[in-house]
Design an enzyme around this catalytic site. Sequence first.
Site, PDB file in Angstrom:
ATOM      1  N   ASP A 249      -1.596  -1.009   6.038  1.00 14.70           N
ATOM      2  CA  ASP A 249      -1.975  -0.476   7.124  1.00 14.70           C
ATOM      3  C   ASP A 249      -3.506  -0.490   7.374  1.00 14.70           C
ATOM      4  O   ASP A 249      -3.897   0.078   8.492  1.00 14.70           O
ATOM      5  CB  ASP A 249      -1.573   0.927   7.101  1.00 14.70           C
ATOM      6  CG  ASP A 249      -2.373   1.935   6.505  1.00 14.70           C
ATOM      7  OD1 ASP A 249      -2.563   1.729   4.975  1.00 14.70           O
ATOM      8  OD2 ASP A 249      -2.946   2.789   6.717  1.00 14.70           O
TER       9      ASP A 249
ATOM     10  N   LYS B 287      -9.406  -3.704  -3.276  1.00 15.78           N
ATOM     11  CA  LYS B 287      -8.277  -4.022  -3.857  1.00 15.78           C
ATOM     12  C   LYS B 287      -8.041  -5.413  -4.372  1.00 15.78           C
ATOM     13  O   LYS B 287      -7.381  -5.837  -5.329  1.00 15.78           O
ATOM     14  CB  LYS B 287      -7.157  -3.675  -2.704  1.00 15.78           C
ATOM     15  CG  LYS B 287      -6.833  -2.116  -2.443  1.00 15.78           C
ATOM     16  CD  LYS B 287      -5.555  -1.930  -1.672  1.00 15.78           C
ATOM     17  CE  LYS B 287      -5.423  -0.475  -1.472  1.00 15.78           C
ATOM     18  NZ  LYS B 287      -4.300  -0.271  -0.653  1.00 15.78           N
TER      19      LYS B 287
ATOM     20  N   ASP C  20       0.804  -1.232  -0.115  1.00 14.18           N
ATOM     21  CA  ASP C  20      -0.004  -0.019  -0.006  1.00 14.18           C
ATOM     22  C   ASP C  20       1.103   1.192  -0.118  1.00 14.18           C
ATOM     23  O   ASP C  20       2.065   0.957   0.042  1.00 14.18           O
ATOM     24  CB  ASP C  20      -0.674   0.152   1.301  1.00 14.18           C
ATOM     25  CG  ASP C  20      -1.582   1.165   1.530  1.00 14.18           C
ATOM     26  OD1 ASP C  20      -2.407   1.756   0.519  1.00 14.18           O
ATOM     27  OD2 ASP C  20      -1.632   1.730   2.763  1.00 14.18           O
TER      28      ASP C  20
ATOM     29  N   SER D 239      -2.538   1.429  -4.647  1.00  9.74           N
ATOM     30  CA  SER D 239      -3.025   2.360  -3.797  1.00  9.74           C
ATOM     31  C   SER D 239      -4.415   2.880  -3.926  1.00  9.74           C
ATOM     32  O   SER D 239      -4.873   3.106  -5.225  1.00  9.74           O
ATOM     33  CB  SER D 239      -2.212   3.598  -3.858  1.00  9.74           C
ATOM     34  OG  SER D 239      -2.737   4.818  -3.178  1.00  9.74           O
ATOM     35  N   ALA D 240      -5.222   3.119  -2.900  1.00  8.95           N
ATOM     36  CA  ALA D 240      -6.616   3.715  -3.249  1.00  8.95           C
ATOM     37  C   ALA D 240      -6.408   5.411  -3.293  1.00  8.95           C
ATOM     38  O   ALA D 240      -7.433   5.938  -3.329  1.00  8.95           O
ATOM     39  CB  ALA D 240      -7.584   3.504  -2.240  1.00  8.95           C
TER      40      ALA D 240
ATOM     41  N   GLU E  49     -14.071   4.401   8.574  1.00  8.44           N
ATOM     42  CA  GLU E  49     -13.036   3.571   7.916  1.00  8.44           C
ATOM     43  C   GLU E  49     -12.324   2.667   9.123  1.00  8.44           C
ATOM     44  O   GLU E  49     -12.079   1.548   8.982  1.00  8.44           O
ATOM     45  CB  GLU E  49     -12.195   4.372   7.293  1.00  8.44           C
ATOM     46  CG  GLU E  49     -10.767   3.652   6.531  1.00  8.44           C
ATOM     47  CD  GLU E  49      -9.835   4.458   6.049  1.00  8.44           C
ATOM     48  OE1 GLU E  49      -8.800   3.964   6.161  1.00  8.44           O
ATOM     49  OE2 GLU E  49     -10.131   5.537   5.542  1.00  8.44           O
TER      50      GLU E  49
ATOM     51  N   ASP F 125      -0.139   5.160   1.070  1.00  4.33           N
ATOM     52  CA  ASP F 125      -0.375   6.078   2.108  1.00  4.33           C
ATOM     53  C   ASP F 125      -0.342   5.393   3.421  1.00  4.33           C
ATOM     54  O   ASP F 125      -1.041   4.586   3.795  1.00  4.33           O
ATOM     55  CB  ASP F 125      -1.761   6.943   1.854  1.00  4.33           C
ATOM     56  CG  ASP F 125      -1.657   7.660   0.751  1.00  4.33           C
ATOM     57  OD1 ASP F 125      -0.621   8.527   0.550  1.00  4.33           O
ATOM     58  OD2 ASP F 125      -2.558   7.665  -0.229  1.00  4.33           O
TER      59      ASP F 125
END
Length: 287
Positions: A227, A202, A38, A153-154, A85, A40
């Site tokens: 994370d 993902k 990932d 990555s989102a 989240e 961020d």
Amino acid sequence: MIPMLSKNSVSMRDPKRVEQILTSMRNAGPSTLQVISDFDMTLTRFAHNGKRCPTSHNILDNSKLISEDCKAKLKNLLDTYYPIEIDSTRSVEEKLPLMVEWWTKAHELLVQQKISKDHLALAVRESEAMLRDGYQQFFDHLHQISVPLLIFSAGIGDVLEEVIRQAGVFHPNVKVFSNYMDFDESGVLQAFKGELIHIYNKREGALLNTEHFKELQSRYNVLLLGDSLGDLNMADGVMNLQNVLKIGYLNDKVDERRESYLKSYDIILEKDETMDVPNAILFYITG
């Protein structure tokens, strides 16, 4: 075993299993390895000197490219959806439509701002985005031993690529799957390309990128860094998968979330702003 794994920030549910995976990966050698990470708050720092560091979305949110009105609306979205989240009492099924709603609204707001492609580099330069301590060694070592690094990555691909570029580590072995901006012929943001990648799809993203994984068929061992619990599926597209070692950065709400992270990740790193453990593991696996 690796001395770094006795660091205070490290927890493992099953150290024996971790040792078995590491031994197996080491014996198979670097030519069988790929790293999937990932971006961020995994490759970048969560905080510095007690202050939160920006994500790739935040870099734009905080920049001069966005009006005060838009900033307020984005902040409002963050305050509404971020607690959802990271809420360990809600199921993924419950969170999923809300995350899609958040990302979609945020992207719509950004498109309205008529952001110019030429201004992205400056927005990154002026931001407080920071890769984790030890990033140089991490990226350079993977490059030197020709191990592919897939960043999943989102966030916003154009922005995070610029962060890596400005850090001087955007090597040819790095590939990024993310949300990319679509600019019109005069270089102004008009939309986002393709399917939305958010924190909980993902897995679908991994399965859609079959071409990428086909090229890496012989790399059946994966070091996965994330994370969030949504990052655990990033290796689902890997063919002939034999071993996956999952390392999770637990950055926030540590006490409430420790249990669910220990259940899901092989190694968790609590409030650890460095790449020390991934680097030690990489050096161990690749001799």
